[in-house]
Enzyme design. Structure first.
Site, short mmCIF file in Angstrom:
data_model
loop_
_atom_site.label_atom_id
_atom_site.label_comp_id
_atom_site.label_asym_id
_atom_site.label_seq_id
_atom_site.Cartn_x
_atom_site.Cartn_y
_atom_site.Cartn_z
N HIS A 28 18.97 62.03 -7.99
CA HIS A 28 20.28 61.12 -8.15
C HIS A 28 21.34 61.55 -7.39
O HIS A 28 21.71 60.67 -6.43
CB HIS A 28 20.66 61.48 -9.69
CG HIS A 28 21.89 60.65 -10.24
ND1 HIS A 28 22.95 61.16 -10.97
CD2 HIS A 28 22.11 59.34 -9.81
CE1 HIS A 28 23.96 60.35 -11.12
NE2 HIS A 28 23.53 59.13 -10.48
N HIS A 47 23.24 65.49 -14.89
CA HIS A 47 23.35 64.02 -15.73
C HIS A 47 22.06 63.99 -16.57
O HIS A 47 21.65 62.75 -17.00
CB HIS A 47 23.57 62.74 -14.85
CG HIS A 47 24.66 62.92 -13.87
ND1 HIS A 47 24.54 63.29 -12.58
CD2 HIS A 47 26.08 62.83 -14.08
CE1 HIS A 47 25.82 63.39 -11.70
NE2 HIS A 47 26.79 63.17 -12.89
S1 FES Z 1 22.46 64.87 -10.34
FE1 FES Z 1 20.70 64.93 -11.28
S2 FES Z 1 20.96 63.59 -12.50
FE2 FES Z 1 22.66 63.22 -11.60
#
Ligand code: FES
Length: 103
Positions: A28, A47
């Site tokens: 992500h 997150h």
């Molecule tokens: S950086 Fe891993 S879920 Fe957002």
């Protein structure tokens, strides 16, 4: 991160086909994921994306859109050798080619 999942998994290597390895850079936004042994998944603390190491690092839940890059392994006697990466590691334009040294 190298894991022994304790049971045969697709793409696993070793005597029990249970050894797998993954980049721990979240797909992500690049936070380092942690492995939760009791739940047998990776979790990103930023997150809360969950990844399944028994199924190619695919996203179980969360905001990441791509699986964790899987490190291709080969076993040679007692040695476990990383020979490549399946998928692009977050933040890189390309992965190292096999045999290429890190600068
Ligand atoms: S950086 Fe891993 S879920 Fe957002």
């Amino acid at each position: 991160m190298l894991l022994d999942l304790g049971e045969a998994v697709p793409g696993g290597v070793g005597e029990n086909s249970s050894l797998v390895a993954y980049s721990i850079v979240c797909q992500h936004m690049g936070c380092p994921v942690g492995y939760k042994k009791q739940d047998k998944h990776f979790m990103c603390p930023c997150h809360q994306t969950l990844y399944d190491p028994a199924r190619g690092g695919y996203v179980i839940q969360g905001v990441a859109q791509r699986p964790l890059p899987r490190v291709q392994l080969e076993v040679d006697g007692d040695d476990i050798i990383a020979v490549g990466v399946e998928g692009l590691i977050f933040g890189y334009r390309d992965n190292l080619a096999p045999g290429e040294k890190v600068a």
